[in-house]
Motif scaffolding. Structure first.
Motif, PDB file in Angstrom:
ATOM      1  N   PRO A 119       0.837  -1.209   0.000  1.00 47.07           N
ATOM      2  CA  PRO A 119       0.000   0.000   0.000  1.00 47.07           C
ATOM      3  C   PRO A 119       0.870   1.256   0.000  1.00 47.07           C
ATOM      4  O   PRO A 119       2.023   1.226   0.455  1.00 47.07           O
ATOM      5  N   LYS A 120       0.326   2.363  -0.520  1.00 45.29           N
ATOM      6  CA  LYS A 120       1.125   3.596  -0.584  1.00 45.29           C
ATOM      7  C   LYS A 120       1.252   4.244   0.792  1.00 45.29           C
ATOM      8  O   LYS A 120       0.397   4.043   1.664  1.00 45.29           O
ATOM      9  N   ALA A 121       2.329   5.048   0.955  1.00 44.50           N
ATOM     10  CA  ALA A 121       2.640   5.619   2.268  1.00 44.50           C
ATOM     11  C   ALA A 121       1.615   6.667   2.701  1.00 44.50           C
ATOM     12  O   ALA A 121       1.166   6.672   3.844  1.00 44.50           O
ATOM     13  N   VAL A 122       1.222   7.556   1.808  1.00 50.11           N
ATOM     14  CA  VAL A 122       0.280   8.636   2.158  1.00 50.11           C
ATOM     15  C   VAL A 122      -0.920   8.543   1.232  1.00 50.11           C
ATOM     16  O   VAL A 122      -0.767   8.457   0.008  1.00 50.11           O
ATOM     17  N   GLY A 123      -2.123   8.562   1.785  1.00 49.51           N
ATOM     18  CA  GLY A 123      -3.350   8.496   0.970  1.00 49.51           C
ATOM     19  C   GLY A 123      -3.530   9.777   0.164  1.00 49.51           C
ATOM     20  O   GLY A 123      -2.981  10.830   0.518  1.00 49.51           O
ATOM     21  N   SER A 124      -4.321   9.685  -0.921  1.00 45.55           N
ATOM     22  CA  SER A 124      -4.500  10.838  -1.813  1.00 45.55           C
ATOM     23  C   SER A 124      -5.114  12.047  -1.114  1.00 45.55           C
ATOM     24  O   SER A 124      -4.708  13.188  -1.357  1.00 45.55           O
ATOM     25  N   THR A 125      -6.095  11.810  -0.235  1.00 46.16           N
ATOM     26  CA  THR A 125      -6.784  12.925   0.423  1.00 46.16           C
ATOM     27  C   THR A 125      -5.774  13.786   1.177  1.00 46.16           C
ATOM     28  O   THR A 125      -5.735  15.013   1.025  1.00 46.16           O
ATOM     29  N   GLU A 126      -4.931  13.124   1.985  1.00 44.75           N
ATOM     30  CA  GLU A 126      -3.934  13.851   2.776  1.00 44.75           C
ATOM     31  C   GLU A 126      -2.874  14.477   1.856  1.00 44.75           C
ATOM     32  O   GLU A 126      -2.490  15.631   2.027  1.00 44.75           O
ATOM     33  N   ALA A 127      -2.444  13.697   0.846  1.00 44.00           N
ATOM     34  CA  ALA A 127      -1.386  14.181  -0.050  1.00 44.00           C
ATOM     35  C   ALA A 127      -1.851  15.425  -0.814  1.00 44.00           C
ATOM     36  O   ALA A 127      -1.085  16.378  -1.007  1.00 44.00           O
ATOM     37  N   MET A 128      -3.108  15.447  -1.233  1.00 45.62           N
ATOM     38  CA  MET A 128      -3.625  16.622  -1.966  1.00 45.62           C
ATOM     39  C   MET A 128      -3.595  17.865  -1.089  1.00 45.62           C
ATOM     40  O   MET A 128      -3.290  18.959  -1.556  1.00 45.62           O
ATOM     41  N   GLU A 129      -3.920  17.695   0.183  1.00 48.41           N
ATOM     42  CA  GLU A 129      -3.915  18.845   1.090  1.00 48.41           C
ATOM     43  C   GLU A 129      -2.492  19.338   1.330  1.00 48.41           C
ATOM     44  O   GLU A 129      -2.261  20.540   1.416  1.00 48.41           O
ATOM     45  N   ILE A 130      -1.550  18.410   1.401  1.00 50.73           N
ATOM     46  CA  ILE A 130      -0.134  18.809   1.558  1.00 50.73           C
ATOM     47  C   ILE A 130       0.275  19.632   0.328  1.00 50.73           C
ATOM     48  O   ILE A 130       0.884  20.695   0.446  1.00 50.73           O
ATOM     49  N   SER A 131      -0.108  19.170  -0.872  1.00 51.73           N
ATOM     50  CA  SER A 131       0.233  19.914  -2.097  1.00 51.73           C
ATOM     51  C   SER A 131      -0.412  21.297  -2.092  1.00 51.73           C
ATOM     52  O   SER A 131       0.229  22.295  -2.404  1.00 51.73           O
ATOM     53  N   ARG A 132      -1.694  21.338  -1.751  1.00 47.78           N
ATOM     54  CA  ARG A 132      -2.408  22.624  -1.780  1.00 47.78           C
ATOM     55  C   ARG A 132      -1.749  23.635  -0.845  1.00 47.78           C
ATOM     56  O   ARG A 132      -1.559  24.797  -1.196  1.00 47.78           O
ATOM     57  N   ILE A 150       0.682   8.047 -14.856  1.00 45.65           N
ATOM     58  CA  ILE A 150       0.999   7.490 -13.534  1.00 45.65           C
ATOM     59  C   ILE A 150       0.133   8.212 -12.504  1.00 45.65           C
ATOM     60  O   ILE A 150       0.032   9.440 -12.538  1.00 45.65           O
ATOM     61  N   ASP A 151      -0.496   7.462 -11.610  1.00 41.20           N
ATOM     62  CA  ASP A 151      -1.305   8.095 -10.564  1.00 41.20           C
ATOM     63  C   ASP A 151      -0.519   8.148  -9.259  1.00 41.20           C
ATOM     64  O   ASP A 151       0.692   8.119  -9.284  1.00 41.20           O
ATOM     65  N   ALA A 152      -1.225   8.206  -8.138  1.00 45.02           N
ATOM     66  CA  ALA A 152      -0.528   8.365  -6.864  1.00 45.02           C
ATOM     67  C   ALA A 152       0.023   7.021  -6.397  1.00 45.02           C
ATOM     68  O   ALA A 152      -0.327   6.515  -5.333  1.00 45.02           O
ATOM     69  N   GLY A 153       0.874   6.451  -7.207  1.00 42.62           N
ATOM     70  CA  GLY A 153       1.478   5.161  -6.901  1.00 42.62           C
ATOM     71  C   GLY A 153       2.614   4.926  -7.872  1.00 42.62           C
ATOM     72  O   GLY A 153       2.852   5.747  -8.762  1.00 42.62           O
TER      73      GLY A 153
END
Ligand code: DP6
Length: 320
Positions: A179-192, A274-277
């Motif tokens: 599984p990936k280290a950080v989920g998309s929801t959290e990762a998107m907020e970090i980017s924003r 490529i997506d979040a993986g």
């Protein structure tokens, strides 16, 4: 009441990355995706007044990780004071590794839940409900090439082209299975909140959507290839420049991109996304699928290959 629904994952060609409303889970940008045919998630759902809590099994094993988000999804569809549910999920591809397993899971759950609750909702309403749980799930309600538009307080998803009208093939190179280290929801907020490229990403998305929409309507493979690769690399640039950086690629991911470049140089109709993986999805003309598959399978670090045509949106399998 019991209902079973099936949904296929979708792969974004013009990506969703960032939210404009966290509470309603509204995306900050529109997106365009293709729905797959041969990878699937089936959700069997039984609303049972004797159950003390929701329960979930995935491919025969009890799963606690996905359960809270699925319970919230059921609250959205069935209503907050609902009876508890027993959910049995079957999936024929690795979950949580950037293969859009949450998109197909939430799309199938939304359809099954609406039927189990006796709510006859149309596809537009189902897409909005699925999108509240996971933005990309809204697109799995639709088959072929789907576009998600942001409008006011909701999203609108529509079909740009049916799967049989432009039957491309997707070859997926699996380079890692965990599984990936950080989920998309959290990762998107970090980017924003931290990426210096985020505002630019948002500003330019409408142009990319327009270019991709036109390419799809004209069935212009070269134009679609160019804009999809550009949009993918732009999203990853936003992610890489976030703090902390969000880097899902491994060395095999990079080698797969080189393989795709080499194929393109030899006149093969293929492009990557490529997506979040760490997995690489190679979209190709069906007549080139064999060559693309062989080249990616021979790429160092690729541990498995999957292949799929384009398919239909989520649908009910049975209700009783
Ligand atoms: C990189 O739909 O998983 O795959 O709405 O927070 O659940 P949430 O995010 P999710 O994000 C998908 C991101 C992506 C790009 C895409 O599918 O458009």
């Amino acid at each position: 009441m019991r209902a079973t629904a099936i949904a296929q994952p979708n792969i974004a060609l013009i990506k969703y990355w960032g939210k404009r409303d966290l509470e309603l889970n509204l995306p900050a940008v529109g997106s365009i995706s293709i729905t797959l045919r041969d990878l699937f998630t089936e959700m069997q759902l039984e609303l049972d007044e004797h159950l003390p809590a929701d329960k979930l099994t995935v491919n025969g094993s009890v799963d606690e990780t996905m359960l809270p988000r699925l319970s919230t999804c059921l609250d959205h569809v069935v209503g907050g004071g609902r009876v508890r549910a027993s959910i049995v999920s079957r999936c024929n591809f690795p979950v949580a590794a950037g293969l859009a397993s949450s998109a197909s899971a939430f799309a199938a759950t939304t359809v099954a839940a609406a039927h189990a609750a006796g709510k006859p909702l149309g596809v537009k309403a189902l897409a909005n409900l699925a999108g509240r749980s996971s933005g990309s799930a809204a697109r799995s309600l639709y088959g072929g090439f789907a576009e998600l538009e942001n409008s006011d307080k909701k999203i609108i998803v529509s079909t740009l082209c049916e799967s049989e009208q432009w039957p491309l093939t997707v070859v997926i190179a699996i380079t890692e299975t965990g599984p990936k280290a950080v989920g998309s929801t959290e990762a998107m907020e970090i980017s924003r909140s931290t990426s210096p490229f985020y505002a630019n990403w948002i500003d330019r998305q409408d142009n990319d959507l327009k270019t991709a929409r036109n390419a799809i309507l004209k069935r212009d493979f070269e134009q679609l290839a160019a804009i999809a690769e550009h949009n993918c690399l732009k999203m990853h640039s936003v992610m890489w420049a976030s703090r902390p950086p969000i880097v899902n690629w491994n060395s095999a991911t990079m080698r797969c991109l080189q393989t795709v470049r080499k194929l393109q140089g030899n006149g093969v109709g293929v492009f990557f996304t490529i997506d979040a993986g760490p997995q690489v999805k190679a979209i190709c003309l069906p007549e080139h699928a064999h060559e693309v598959r062989a080249a990616l399978a021979a790429t160092e670090g690729v541990i498995d290959i999957m292949e799929s045509g384009l398919g239909d949106g989520a649908r009910l399998v049975e209700v009783s």
